[in-house]
Design an enzyme around this catalytic site. Structure first.
Site, PDB file in Angstrom:
ATOM      1  N   ARG A 297       0.860  -1.189   0.000  1.00  0.00           N
ATOM      2  CA  ARG A 297       0.000   0.000   0.000  1.00  0.00           C
ATOM      3  C   ARG A 297       0.899   1.243   0.000  1.00  0.00           C
ATOM      4  O   ARG A 297       1.717   1.412   0.902  1.00  0.00           O
ATOM      5  CB  ARG A 297      -0.880   0.032   1.240  1.00  0.00           C
ATOM      6  CG  ARG A 297      -1.728  -1.209   1.482  1.00  0.00           C
ATOM      7  CD  ARG A 297      -2.459  -1.068   2.810  1.00  0.00           C
ATOM      8  NE  ARG A 297      -3.245  -2.224   3.164  1.00  0.00           N
ATOM      9  CZ  ARG A 297      -2.803  -3.255   3.883  1.00  0.00           C
ATOM     10  NH1 ARG A 297      -1.544  -3.248   4.320  1.00  0.00           N
ATOM     11  NH2 ARG A 297      -3.581  -4.268   4.181  1.00  0.00           N
ATOM     12  N   ARG A 334       0.828  -1.314  -5.310  1.00  0.00           N
ATOM     13  CA  ARG A 334      -0.445  -0.732  -5.736  1.00  0.00           C
ATOM     14  C   ARG A 334      -0.295   0.771  -5.918  1.00  0.00           C
ATOM     15  O   ARG A 334       0.226   1.460  -5.040  1.00  0.00           O
ATOM     16  CB  ARG A 334      -1.518  -1.037  -4.689  1.00  0.00           C
ATOM     17  CG  ARG A 334      -2.910  -0.527  -5.062  1.00  0.00           C
ATOM     18  CD  ARG A 334      -3.939  -0.954  -4.035  1.00  0.00           C
ATOM     19  NE  ARG A 334      -3.792  -0.279  -2.750  1.00  0.00           N
ATOM     20  CZ  ARG A 334      -4.468  -0.575  -1.647  1.00  0.00           C
ATOM     21  NH1 ARG A 334      -5.351  -1.558  -1.671  1.00  0.00           N
ATOM     22  NH2 ARG A 334      -4.285   0.086  -0.537  1.00  0.00           N
ATOM     23  N   GLU A 433     -11.787  -5.730  -7.514  1.00  0.00           N
ATOM     24  CA  GLU A 433     -12.520  -5.409  -6.284  1.00  0.00           C
ATOM     25  C   GLU A 433     -13.877  -4.785  -6.563  1.00  0.00           C
ATOM     26  O   GLU A 433     -14.650  -4.520  -5.647  1.00  0.00           O
ATOM     27  CB  GLU A 433     -11.674  -4.486  -5.398  1.00  0.00           C
ATOM     28  CG  GLU A 433     -11.151  -3.253  -6.108  1.00  0.00           C
ATOM     29  CD  GLU A 433     -10.123  -2.493  -5.281  1.00  0.00           C
ATOM     30  OE1 GLU A 433     -10.123  -2.635  -4.052  1.00  0.00           O
ATOM     31  OE2 GLU A 433      -9.326  -1.742  -5.875  1.00  0.00           O
ATOM     32  N   ASN A 456     -11.750  -7.589   0.463  1.00  0.00           N
ATOM     33  CA  ASN A 456     -12.346  -6.690   1.463  1.00  0.00           C
ATOM     34  C   ASN A 456     -13.386  -5.770   0.829  1.00  0.00           C
ATOM     35  O   ASN A 456     -14.498  -5.613   1.341  1.00  0.00           O
ATOM     36  CB  ASN A 456     -11.258  -5.853   2.151  1.00  0.00           C
ATOM     37  CG  ASN A 456     -10.286  -6.706   2.940  1.00  0.00           C
ATOM     38  OD1 ASN A 456     -10.481  -7.904   3.071  1.00  0.00           O
ATOM     39  ND2 ASN A 456      -9.250  -6.099   3.459  1.00  0.00           N
ATOM     40  N   ASP A 457     -13.022  -5.154  -0.301  1.00  0.00           N
ATOM     41  CA  ASP A 457     -13.970  -4.283  -0.989  1.00  0.00           C
ATOM     42  C   ASP A 457     -14.944  -5.069  -1.854  1.00  0.00           C
ATOM     43  O   ASP A 457     -16.120  -4.729  -1.932  1.00  0.00           O
ATOM     44  CB  ASP A 457     -13.224  -3.261  -1.858  1.00  0.00           C
ATOM     45  CG  ASP A 457     -12.864  -1.999  -1.079  1.00  0.00           C
ATOM     46  OD1 ASP A 457     -13.473  -1.769  -0.014  1.00  0.00           O
ATOM     47  OD2 ASP A 457     -11.990  -1.246  -1.525  1.00  0.00           O
ATOM     48  N   ARG A 467     -19.045  -3.044   5.571  1.00  0.00           N
ATOM     49  CA  ARG A 467     -18.490  -3.989   6.549  1.00  0.00           C
ATOM     50  C   ARG A 467     -18.309  -3.382   7.923  1.00  0.00           C
ATOM     51  O   ARG A 467     -18.065  -4.089   8.899  1.00  0.00           O
ATOM     52  CB  ARG A 467     -17.166  -4.567   6.051  1.00  0.00           C
ATOM     53  CG  ARG A 467     -16.095  -3.547   5.715  1.00  0.00           C
ATOM     54  CD  ARG A 467     -15.002  -4.217   4.901  1.00  0.00           C
ATOM     55  NE  ARG A 467     -14.093  -3.250   4.312  1.00  0.00           N
ATOM     56  CZ  ARG A 467     -12.798  -3.235   4.537  1.00  0.00           C
ATOM     57  NH1 ARG A 467     -12.260  -4.102   5.343  1.00  0.00           N
ATOM     58  NH2 ARG A 467     -12.030  -2.346   3.948  1.00  0.00           N
ATOM     59  N   CYS A 504      -5.313 -10.491  -2.203  1.00  0.00           N
ATOM     60  CA  CYS A 504      -4.654  -9.692  -1.170  1.00  0.00           C
ATOM     61  C   CYS A 504      -5.629  -9.228  -0.089  1.00  0.00           C
ATOM     62  O   CYS A 504      -5.291  -8.371   0.726  1.00  0.00           O
ATOM     63  CB  CYS A 504      -3.931  -8.496  -1.780  1.00  0.00           C
ATOM     64  SG  CYS A 504      -4.987  -7.416  -2.764  1.00  0.00           S
TER      65      CYS A 504
END
Length: 575
Positions: A297, A334, A433, A456-457, A467, A504
């Protein structure tokens, strides 16, 4: 009595609790006379200097006793004290509003913390805890309050507190504090990261545990399952003592896997990589046996400052990770995933009704080409020093991928004309995502070199469920058939074009998920560094051929609960 929380640092400890009440600093907000402002500014600046001196000592102690990577946490804290946006805002408030320094510190802190906590990225949200730690230190200096948490304990204890700051954690005596429990916190907080490094079992995010326990109570802390047993009977104590010994033996077994490849029992090879947030994390990744970096990140470079990082600053950070990992280990970096929910004061973005669906990530970069090109130049230059791969976040359409690559090709041409070295064969991939990207993965796979699935997304977008919203959290389930079918579709589409696929999101490191994803054909699993050896140990016991059939059956099941029960029974219980 059993209480559930978040497993922050693995291990099992049985001991007596020492409960420390939440520390409250008392002061009044008051208006200064005009002739008092200068002295108040001097008092504030003296507190900054004293706080910086404390942090320097904590940093050196951490470097000696814990590690270089953890010591860098306090360098970041010191940067807050040097940040003109943070310190300058406090000084400006003292001057313009003529308020006392304590009130100015708290009000500016609350403003900055609100920005961090509004972000969708858990790692960035947890940075609010670092800012609170620095601000609390400043307030204590202003009020002349000394730390009481570090009192000497007569015997080994389990520390029970509302929250534990990174500096609190760094100063814990590991011979005396055998575990800790907190009301708040998460797995990606610096305190949790440090606890894992220090091998202090911890369970966090327990809401009201300081009210449930009293000093002297016997307690079992299960940092593997995120469970705390309050006042257990002797039979349960004996059961957990056996579990503790078994875990210690298991850790010794895992440690022997640090330099081994990630291969299944029937010889199928995959890659276990680490998610990192700064260059120092790469060192911990290697220590935990990472075969690469699956997600770096880059947002940390842009946060906590009042201007954009230069090309040279970015180049130095990317180069450091590339050199740490070496030529043989891939480093997937990223591009800027910020904007919308991740607010930067100096970016001056308009407020949005729904920032999670707004102007952010690749959408921002394709609009602000100047910012994007600066980062791409730094990334390309760093690719000459290791196996760097570039990854675009939040791609929704083929047109976005093509436009991003067009800009990348322009930057490559500029570097060639300047005789600046970079890897001409550098791979460029995308995060999957957004559901739209997953549904056209067959088209995207023709032009992207690889995919990395950001679960996650993806989960919250597929299920239309935030979430962080407890009222709809039941919908945020990575084992929901809709999610698993989409993941399977993405992997299949990439493989048909001969492209590799990683993951990831948090799901990649989950014991129940690994057999399913392996059966789907996932090539790379990227997770928290401390989860890698556990995952490798599991992989070595799995049979890839049989998991392909099991995973196909998973696609026919009707609920997440049914899927989890099936994997537990048909795979994990048989190992």
């Amino acid at each position: 009595m059993l209480r559930k929380g978040i497993a922050a640092a693995p291990g099992i400890v049985i001991g007596r609790a020492v409960v420390k009440a939440e520390e409250t600093l008392h002061y009044d907000r008051h208006t200064l006379d005009p002739d008092q402002v200068g002295a108040e500014l001097d008092r504030f600046r003296a507190s900054v200097k004293a706080a910086d001196h404390d942090l320097e000592q904590i940093k050196e102690k951490t470097r000696r006793e814990i590690g270089e990577g953890e010591a860098r946490i306090f360098e970041a804290h010191q940067l807050f004290l040097q940040d003109p946006e943070f310190v300058g805002s406090i000084e400006a408030k003292i001057e313009s509003e003529r308020v006392n320094a304590e009130a100015a510190v708290q009000e500016v802190r609350d403003s900055f913390v609100a920005i961090f906590e509004s972000m969708d990225d858990e790692y960035m949200r947890e940075r609010a805890a670092d800012l609170r730690d620095v601000s609390q230190r400043l307030l204590k200096k202003l009020l002349g309050v000394h730390d009481e948490l570090q009192a000497d304990f007569a015997e080994p204890v389990v520390l029970v507190v509302h929250d534990l700051t990174p500096s609190d954690t760094a100063q814990l005596d590991r011979d005396k504090v055998k575990g800790f429990i907190t009301n708040i916190g998460g797995r990606t907080s610096h305190s949790a990261i440090m606890a894992r490094t220090m091998e202090i079992p911890a369970v966090v995010g327990m809401s009201d545990i300081t009210e449930r326990l009293q000093t002297g109570d016997l307690v079992i802390v299960d940092g593997l399952q995120g469970e705390v047993h309050i006042r257990p009977d002797q039979a349960l104590v004996e059961t957990y003592e056996e579990k503790r010994l078994a875990y210690e033996k298991q850790k010794a077994d895992w440690a022997r896997l640090v330099h081994e490849e990630s291969v299944t029992a029937d010889g199928h090879r995959v890659e276990l990589a680490a998610n990192i947030g700064n260059p120092q994390d790469a060192v911990q990744a290697l220590e935990n046996g990472a075969e690469g970096i699956g997600l770096f990140r880059t947002e940390f470079l842009y946060m906590g400052r009042d201007s954009f990082p230069s090309e040279e600053e970015q180049f130095a950070a990317y180069k450091a990770v590339a050199e740490t990992m070496g030529q043989d280990r891939p480093v997937v970096i990223r591009t800027l995933d910020i904007g919308g929910d991740k607010e930067l004061p100096y970016l001056d973005l308009p407020k949005e009704l729904n920032p999670f669906l707004g102007y952010r990530a690749i959408r921002l970069c394709l609009d602000r080409v100047d910012l994007f090109k600066t980062q791409l130049r730094a990334l390309l230059r760093a690719s000459a020093y290791g196996n760097v791969k570039i990854m675009y976040p939040m791609i929704a359409t083929l047109a976005e991928l093509r436009r991003a690559n067009q800009i990348l090709n322009e930057v490559k041409a500029e570097l060639r004309s300047q005789n600046i070295a970079f890897n001409e064969e550098l791979e460029v991939g995308i995060m999957i995502e957004i559901p739209a990207a997953a549904l056209v993965a067959d088209q995207l796979a023709k032009e992207a070199d690889f995919f990395s699935i950001g679960t996650n997304d993806l989960i919250q977008y597929v299920m239309a469920a935030d979430r962080m919203n407890e009222q709809v959290s039941y919908l945020y389930d990575p084992y929901n058939p809709a999610i698993l079918r989409l993941i399977h579709q993405v992997i299949k589409a990439a493989h048909q074009e001969g492209k590799w696929v990683g993951m990831c999101g948090e799901m990649a490191g989950e014991e129940l998920a690994i057999p399913i994803l392996l059966g789907f054909g996932l090539d790379e699993f990227s997770m928290s560094a401390t989860s890698i050896l556990r995952a490798r140990h599991l992989l070595k016991k799995l049979d890839y051929q049989s998991l392909q059939q099991i995973s196909q059956h998973v696609l026919s099941l009707e609920s997440g609960e049914e899927i989890k029960a099936y994997i537990q029974e048909s795979v994990l219980n048989k190992l």
